[in-house]
Design a protein around this motif. Structure first.
Motif, PDB file in Angstrom:
ATOM      1  N   ALA A 161     -11.709   4.198   2.818  1.00 29.15           N
ATOM      2  CA  ALA A 161     -11.938   4.765   1.484  1.00 29.15           C
ATOM      3  C   ALA A 161     -10.600   5.172   0.885  1.00 29.15           C
ATOM      4  N   ARG A 162     -10.416   4.828  -0.391  1.00 28.41           N
ATOM      5  CA  ARG A 162      -9.139   5.084  -1.046  1.00 28.41           C
ATOM      6  C   ARG A 162      -9.397   5.618  -2.457  1.00 28.41           C
ATOM      7  N   PHE A 163      -8.690   6.687  -2.829  1.00 25.71           N
ATOM      8  CA  PHE A 163      -8.796   7.272  -4.161  1.00 25.71           C
ATOM      9  C   PHE A 163      -7.394   7.383  -4.751  1.00 25.71           C
ATOM     10  N   THR A 164      -7.233   6.894  -5.968  1.00 27.28           N
ATOM     11  CA  THR A 164      -5.929   6.847  -6.623  1.00 27.28           C
ATOM     12  C   THR A 164      -5.974   7.663  -7.903  1.00 27.28           C
ATOM     13  N   PHE A 165      -4.985   8.539  -8.071  1.00 29.86           N
ATOM     14  CA  PHE A 165      -4.853   9.372  -9.266  1.00 29.86           C
ATOM     15  C   PHE A 165      -3.558   8.975  -9.970  1.00 29.86           C
ATOM     16  N   GLU A 166      -3.694   8.481 -11.171  1.00 30.36           N
ATOM     17  CA  GLU A 166      -2.538   7.996 -11.939  1.00 30.36           C
ATOM     18  C   GLU A 166      -2.393   8.821 -13.216  1.00 30.36           C
ATOM     19  N   THR A 167      -1.192   9.334 -13.453  1.00 31.14           N
ATOM     20  CA  THR A 167      -0.920  10.198 -14.595  1.00 31.14           C
ATOM     21  C   THR A 167       0.259   9.650 -15.380  1.00 31.14           C
ATOM     22  N   GLN A 168       0.070   9.449 -16.673  1.00 27.95           N
ATOM     23  CA  GLN A 168       1.161   9.042 -17.555  1.00 27.95           C
ATOM     24  C   GLN A 168       2.040  10.251 -17.873  1.00 27.95           C
ATOM     25  N   ILE A 169       3.346  10.039 -17.805  1.00 25.91           N
ATOM     26  CA  ILE A 169       4.304  11.119 -18.035  1.00 25.91           C
ATOM     27  C   ILE A 169       5.303  10.667 -19.080  1.00 25.91           C
ATOM     28  N   ARG A 170       5.428  11.430 -20.149  1.00 25.89           N
ATOM     29  CA  ARG A 170       6.412  11.169 -21.207  1.00 25.89           C
ATOM     30  C   ARG A 170       6.322   9.733 -21.725  1.00 25.89           C
ATOM     31  N   GLY A 171       5.124   9.273 -21.931  1.00 22.07           N
ATOM     32  CA  GLY A 171       4.926   7.975 -22.561  1.00 22.07           C
ATOM     33  C   GLY A 171       4.933   6.823 -21.583  1.00 22.07           C
ATOM     34  N   LYS A 172       6.110   6.399 -21.097  1.00 27.21           N
ATOM     35  CA  LYS A 172       6.230   5.182 -20.305  1.00 27.21           C
ATOM     36  C   LYS A 172       6.247   5.431 -18.800  1.00 27.21           C
ATOM     37  N   ASP A 173       6.624   6.610 -18.347  1.00 25.25           N
ATOM     38  CA  ASP A 173       6.679   6.895 -16.923  1.00 25.25           C
ATOM     39  C   ASP A 173       5.282   7.240 -16.410  1.00 25.25           C
ATOM     40  N   TYR A 174       5.095   7.070 -15.106  1.00 28.22           N
ATOM     41  CA  TYR A 174       3.810   7.450 -14.534  1.00 28.22           C
ATOM     42  C   TYR A 174       3.979   7.896 -13.089  1.00 28.22           C
ATOM     43  N   PHE A 175       3.041   8.723 -12.675  1.00 31.38           N
ATOM     44  CA  PHE A 175       3.018   9.302 -11.332  1.00 31.38           C
ATOM     45  C   PHE A 175       1.692   8.930 -10.687  1.00 31.38           C
ATOM     46  N   VAL A 176       1.736   8.475  -9.426  1.00 32.04           N
ATOM     47  CA  VAL A 176       0.550   8.024  -8.711  1.00 32.04           C
ATOM     48  C   VAL A 176       0.479   8.757  -7.379  1.00 32.04           C
ATOM     49  N   ALA A 177      -0.690   9.312  -7.087  1.00 30.95           N
ATOM     50  CA  ALA A 177      -0.975   9.917  -5.786  1.00 30.95           C
ATOM     51  C   ALA A 177      -2.215   9.227  -5.222  1.00 30.95           C
ATOM     52  N   GLU A 178      -2.134   8.859  -3.950  1.00 33.80           N
ATOM     53  CA  GLU A 178      -3.219   8.106  -3.316  1.00 33.80           C
ATOM     54  C   GLU A 178      -3.713   8.855  -2.088  1.00 33.80           C
ATOM     55  N   LEU A 179      -5.023   9.032  -2.014  1.00 32.09           N
ATOM     56  CA  LEU A 179      -5.660   9.661  -0.864  1.00 32.09           C
ATOM     57  C   LEU A 179      -6.492   8.623  -0.135  1.00 32.09           C
ATOM     58  N   MET A 180      -6.512   8.691   1.210  1.00 36.00           N
ATOM     59  CA  MET A 180      -7.210   7.666   1.982  1.00 36.00           C
ATOM     60  C   MET A 180      -7.841   8.296   3.219  1.00 36.00           C
ATOM     61  N   ALA A 181      -9.010   7.786   3.558  1.00 34.10           N
ATOM     62  CA  ALA A 181      -9.675   8.105   4.819  1.00 34.10           C
ATOM     63  C   ALA A 181     -10.110   6.794   5.443  1.00 34.10           C
ATOM     64  N   SER A 182      -9.855   6.640   6.761  1.00 30.18           N
ATOM     65  CA  SER A 182     -10.095   5.353   7.400  1.00 30.18           C
ATOM     66  C   SER A 182     -10.732   5.544   8.766  1.00 30.18           C
ATOM     67  N   GLN A 183     -11.597   4.593   9.123  1.00 27.67           N
ATOM     68  CA  GLN A 183     -12.174   4.521  10.462  1.00 27.67           C
ATOM     69  C   GLN A 183     -11.869   3.179  11.110  1.00 27.67           C
ATOM     70  N   LYS A 184     -10.856   2.486  10.600  1.00 24.45           N
ATOM     71  CA  LYS A 184     -10.538   1.167  11.142  1.00 24.45           C
ATOM     72  C   LYS A 184      -9.837   1.285  12.480  1.00 24.45           C
ATOM     73  N   ALA A 185      -9.884   0.196  13.228  1.00 22.76           N
ATOM     74  CA  ALA A 185      -9.305   0.200  14.568  1.00 22.76           C
ATOM     75  C   ALA A 185      -7.805   0.357  14.521  1.00 22.76           C
ATOM     76  N   ALA A 186      -7.253   0.929  15.564  1.00 22.74           N
ATOM     77  CA  ALA A 186      -5.815   1.106  15.653  1.00 22.74           C
ATOM     78  C   ALA A 186      -5.144  -0.226  15.932  1.00 22.74           C
ATOM     79  N   GLU A 187      -3.794  -0.217  15.919  1.00 18.88           N
ATOM     80  CA  GLU A 187      -3.056  -1.464  16.077  1.00 18.88           C
ATOM     81  C   GLU A 187      -3.324  -2.136  17.424  1.00 18.88           C
ATOM     82  N   ASP A 188      -3.525  -1.374  18.491  1.00 17.89           N
ATOM     83  CA  ASP A 188      -3.730  -1.979  19.800  1.00 17.89           C
ATOM     84  C   ASP A 188      -5.199  -2.233  20.117  1.00 17.89           C
ATOM     85  N   PHE A 189      -6.116  -1.933  19.202  1.00 19.43           N
ATOM     86  CA  PHE A 189      -7.541  -2.177  19.369  1.00 19.43           C
ATOM     87  C   PHE A 189      -8.134  -1.419  20.563  1.00 19.43           C
ATOM     88  N   THR A 190      -7.456  -0.364  20.996  1.00 17.89           N
ATOM     89  CA  THR A 190      -7.986   0.423  22.104  1.00 17.89           C
ATOM     90  C   THR A 190      -8.415   1.809  21.677  1.00 17.89           C
TER      91      THR A 190
END
Length: 418
Positions: free
Chosen positions: A120-149
């Motif tokens: 699950a991924r949630f992205t918050f994007e905010t425009q700053i001073r017209g052309k600039d922008y700030f992005v914060a991303e939150l994530m929760a995961s239950q996927k397997a680890a790199e070694d599958f163990t």
């Protein structure tokens, strides 16, 4: 008698007319008579009203300047900015057919980019001073680890990316990503939609060199007509466990040149140069503390022996992408290590990501390591079903030939956009 009367009447009339003329001249030059003229009265009132309005306007301008100074001194850059929120839930499952369940097959699955679980991924994007922008991303995961163990079950929602991009001019921009940066993030516009996803990471993320372990990065991008050039630096592996040699951080210099060709074609050349940074196994200085120590051998029972001569390495990738029509896209990439031309990875993908009810995709990928023979070959195909505008289901097949491992997987991947 009649002539005398006529002359007298004529003189009397002349005198009357002369008196009226003189009286008119006297009243015309009399100031008191002009004040009583209605036209003069209206002109005088208009002048007085205009002067009063100008004085009120001056006072209003002074008040507005004082209020603007007060507001700018007490508010931050996000005070008047609107925030755009996007959500995405990705679920993947697989039925695997393999000879044995061992580490060799686990490694083959990892190299094939097969991941199962919930993300699950949630992205918050905010425009700053017209052309600039700030992005914060939150994530929760239950996927397997790199070694599958191990499985990261029931992980809480955590901050996975912080992105700030400053569009300084129309042709020059700078990006800073203190958390969760990949090389592909430096030159791309984070506010744009994500690339079309296949069943595996090999068909979704592009060359491996642009998808290194996340870290901290900064870079600049210049655009001119049909060309774009990007240069950036990334420190990855900040949260990875130490390996047996005590190497924890990898300092990467990233460069990319993109050229827009005729007929909706795009050519990209990407290069990465990596230098490992040595860190003691028993010491952890935090994710943003980077010790710059020389690569040398140390004889100490409490400190691991480190000897990595010529540890720096580099890779280069060439990507070509074309838009056949509004929905159909074909693309491919080749990645090689600069120190070994025989170490090569490649992929070719065709997809139809239309917003209609039906779509499809096909991807062929492989790798050659250490010899001219093909060490790994992978083919995947899927169908895409759009259920409404926010939910998609992709069932498909993946067949992997990795050395002596032969794996066939039936995968189902669903995506729900919030």
């Amino acid at each position: 008698m009649e002539p005398t009367v006529a002359v007298f009447d004529g003189l009397k009339g002349f005198a009357k007319s002369t008196q009226d003329f003189v009286s008119g001249l006297i009243h015309h030059h009399d100031p008191s008579s002009s004040r009583n003229n209605p036209i003069e009265i209206l002109k005088r009132l208009q002048r007085e009203a205009f002067s009063d309005l100008m004085r009120l306007r001056d006072r209003q301008d002074k008040i507005e300047r004082l209020l603007s100074i007060y507001k700018t001194s007490n508010k931050g850059p996000f005070e008047e900015a609107g925030t755009r929120v996007r959500g995405e839930v990705d679920v993947s499952g697989a039925v695997l057919k393999m000879d044995t369940v061992d580490q060799q097959n686990f490694d083959a699955l990892r190299r094939a980019g097969i991941r199962t679980g919930v993300n699950a991924r949630f992205t918050f994007e905010t425009q700053i001073r017209g052309k600039d922008y700030f992005v914060a991303e939150l994530m929760a995961s239950q996927k397997a680890a790199e070694d599958f163990t191990d499985f990261s079950g029931n992980l809480p929602l955590s901050l996975s990316k912080v992105f700030y991009k400053a569009n300084i001019t129309d042709w020059f921009s700078a990006a800073a990503i203190p958390i969760g940066a990949h090389c592909r993030d430096i030159g791309n516009d984070s506010s744009s939609s994500r690339q079309g996803k296949g069943l595996t990471d090999n068909s979704s993320l592009g060359p491996p060199l642009v998808s290194q372990p996340p870290g901290s990065a900064f870079g600049v991008t210049a655009r001119k007509a049909n060309f774009m050039a990007t240069l950036g630096h990334l420190v990855s592996g900040l949260e990875m466990p130490l390996d047996p040699h005590g190497i924890r951080h990898i300092f990467s210099t990233f460069g990319q040149v993109v050229c827009d060709l005729p007929r909706e074609m795009k050519l990209s050349i990407v290069g990465v140069h990596q230098i490992p940074i040595i860190s003691d196994q028993r010491l952890s200085l935090g994710p943003f503390a980077i010790p710059l120590s020389p690569l040398k051998r140390r004889q100490d029972s409490d400190v691991s022996v480190i000897s990595t001569p010529g540890a720096s390495s580099g890779s280069i990738a060439v990507m070509l992408e074309s838009q056949l029509d509004e929905d159909t896209r074909i693309g491919g990439w080749v990645e090689m290590k600069s120190s070994d031309n025989k170490n090569m990875k490649w992929a070719i993908a065709v997809s139809d990501d239309s917003e209609d009810e039906f779509g499809w995709g096909l991807c062929l990928s492989g790798a050659t390591e250490g010899s001219n023979r093909l060490n790994r070959f992978q083919v995947e195909s899927y169908l895409k079903f759009n259920v409404g505008k926010r939910f998609t289901v992709k069932p498909g097949l993946v067949h992997v030939m990795d050395g002596s491992s032969r794996i066939t997987a039936l995968l189902v991947r669903s995506n729900w956009s919030l």
